[in-house]
Design an enzyme around this catalytic site. Structure first.
Site, PDB file in Angstrom:
ATOM      1  CE  LYS A  57      -3.388  -2.702  -0.083  1.00  0.00           C
ATOM      2  NZ  LYS A  57      -4.217  -3.472   0.779  1.00  0.00           N
TER       3      LYS A  57
HETATM    4  C1  LIG Z   1      -5.199  -4.585   1.037  1.00  0.00           C
HETATM    5  C2  LIG Z   1      -6.682  -4.543   1.028  1.00  0.00           C
HETATM    6  C3  LIG Z   1      -7.460  -4.933   2.140  1.00  0.00           C
HETATM    7  C4  LIG Z   1      -6.953  -5.634   3.345  1.00  0.00           C
HETATM    8  O1  LIG Z   1      -5.872  -5.206   3.971  1.00  0.00           O
HETATM    9  P1  LIG Z   1      -4.939  -6.121   4.873  1.00  0.00           P
HETATM   10  O2  LIG Z   1      -4.219  -5.078   5.668  1.00  0.00           O
HETATM   11  O3  LIG Z   1      -4.062  -6.912   3.979  1.00  0.00           O
HETATM   12  O4  LIG Z   1      -5.802  -6.975   5.749  1.00  0.00           O
HETATM   13  C5  LIG Z   1      -8.838  -4.765   2.066  1.00  0.00           C
HETATM   14  N1  LIG Z   1      -9.435  -4.273   0.979  1.00  0.00           N
HETATM   15  C6  LIG Z   1      -8.737  -3.913  -0.108  1.00  0.00           C
HETATM   16  C7  LIG Z   1      -9.473  -3.363  -1.280  1.00  0.00           C
HETATM   17  C8  LIG Z   1      -7.337  -4.056  -0.139  1.00  0.00           C
HETATM   18  O5  LIG Z   1      -6.667  -3.733  -1.245  1.00  0.00           O
END
Ligand SMILES: *Cc1c(COP(=O)(O)O)cnc(C)c1O
Length: 370
Positions: free
Chosen positions: A181
């Site tokens: 991210k």
């Molecule tokens: C990365 C992501 C998540 C979940 O995040 P985690 O921290 O990996 O649990 C949820 N929704 C979307 C759209 C994502 O891209």
């Protein structure tokens, strides 16, 4: 030259912040989590932030906080990462999928009203690939039918819609800090964002084993809670990353700009339709290519040590969903058509122009040969 799909951007500032925490006696439930919550809430423009150990945990807490449970329905998108739908299943509620718009790749608001039933409790929309959903229209529908709005903004830190930051358009929103991210909190992390004190208080308690108050009696548990706490070292890294957020977003925009420049005359693909902060760089093959062609191109890129991905495989076609709920190919045609032809190219702050040139050259060659 081995080029990963993504890579975090960690500097001495982050390393020092983590080491400072390790010199203190407090590794959990300390000042860094509070500081990170203050800073991320300010950045998103909301009143409360509740830091947790993943974006998925944050989504689960919101579902619990809104008392969404057995047989309730939540309208959501099949074009997303699996957790935006799994969080509904955790509480035995039902994800009701709605197809997407082929330009924004987000929920098509025009299809939402037709799916509302007496059991519908909420609309959970995703700012997919950092593109804001149509929040104005979704809010109008939510108001009209007294539904909650939930924003999965996991991919959209820094994105804006009509002058406001993503993460601020609903009853409660989330960011994720997984290493792919925009910013990371040392590997795993997430946050609930809300202006609603009741939702925030519920989440503070439920992430910490259902304790009565954050700073209250250590072992008084007033509800079913979880251990979804964010460690202090993670929060410290989050604070440092957030200090660099403008630089981080600029570097991502620059990488995207270079890709755009080098790919814009290549007629076999469509470039990303990105209007805001950059999470990933997704190209779309033209209509004439099939899913097998796309998969072959991704394999050939991997043979050249360039890691690409097939973001996103539709949630309703994941084996668990097909077998468990009877979804089939053809249920959400736009989502399916789009997902058969998308390719995520390597995308991260430190991607060098030389590497972008190699990726672009290899991509063009592999597509031409397909
Ligand atoms: C990365 C992501 C998540 C979940 O995040 P985690 O921290 O990996 O649990 C949820 N929704 C979307 C759209 C994502 O891209």
């Amino acid at each position: 030259m081995n080029i990963p799909l993504s890579q975090p951007d960690i500097t001495d500032l982050e390393r020092k912040a983590v080491l400072e925490v390790l010199k203190t006696p407090c590794l959990s439930l300390g000042p860094k989590v509070k500081e990170f919550e203050r800073e991320i809430a300010r950045y998103a423009g909301v009143k409360y932030a509740v830091a947790v150990n993943s974006g998925t945990s944050a989504l689960h807490l919101i579902i619990k906080a809104l008392n969404i449970k057995d047989n309730d329905e939540v309208i959501t998108t099949p074009f997303s990462f699996i957790s935006s739908s799994n969080c509904i299943l955790y509480e035995r509620a039902k994800p009701v999928f709605v197809d997407i718009k082929s330009d924004t790749l987000n929920i098509d608001p025009e299809l939402v009203e037709g799916l509302i039933t007496p059991r519908t409790k909420a609309i959970l929309a995703v700012d997919v690939f950092s593109n804001p959903a149509d929040w104005e229209e979704l809010e109008r529908i939510a108001k009209k039918y007294s539904l909650y709005l939930i924003e999965d903004s996991a991919e959209a830190l820094g994105s804006e819609y009509r002058g406001k930051k993503c993460g601020s358009f609903s009853d409660a929103a989330i960011f994720s800090f997984f290493p792919n991210k925009q910013i990371t909190t040392a590997g795993e992390g997430g946050v609930v964002l809300t202006d609603n004190k009741e939702i925030a208080d519920f989440c503070y308690s439920a992430r910490n084993q259902g304790r009565a108050q954050q700073d209250g009696k250590w072992l008084e548990h007033i509800r079913l809670g979880y251990n979804y706490r964010m460690p202090e070292v993670c929060a410290a890294m989050g604070v440092a990353q957030l200090e660099r957020i403008d630089e981080i977003l600029e570097r991502r925009a620059k990488v995207a700009f270079l890709y755009n420049q080098k790919l814009k005359d290549f007629k076999e693909i469509e470039l990303p339709n990105n209007t805001s902060s950059w999470f990933v760089y997704i190209i779309r093959l033209n209509q004439k290519y099939k899913q097998e062609d796309r998969d072959k191109i991704i394999r050939e890129m991997a043979d050249n040590e360039i890691q690409c991905s097939n973001y996103f495989q539709p949630i309703h076609l994941q084996p668990y969903y097909k077998e468990g709920f009877g979804f089939e190919q053809g249920d959400f045609p736009i989502c399916e058509q789009v997902s058969q032809r998308t390719i995520a190219l390597p995308f991260y702050n430190n991607l060098k122009e030389k590497e972008i040139d190699f990726i672009v050259k290899t991509l063009k060659k592999e597509i031409r040969e397909t």
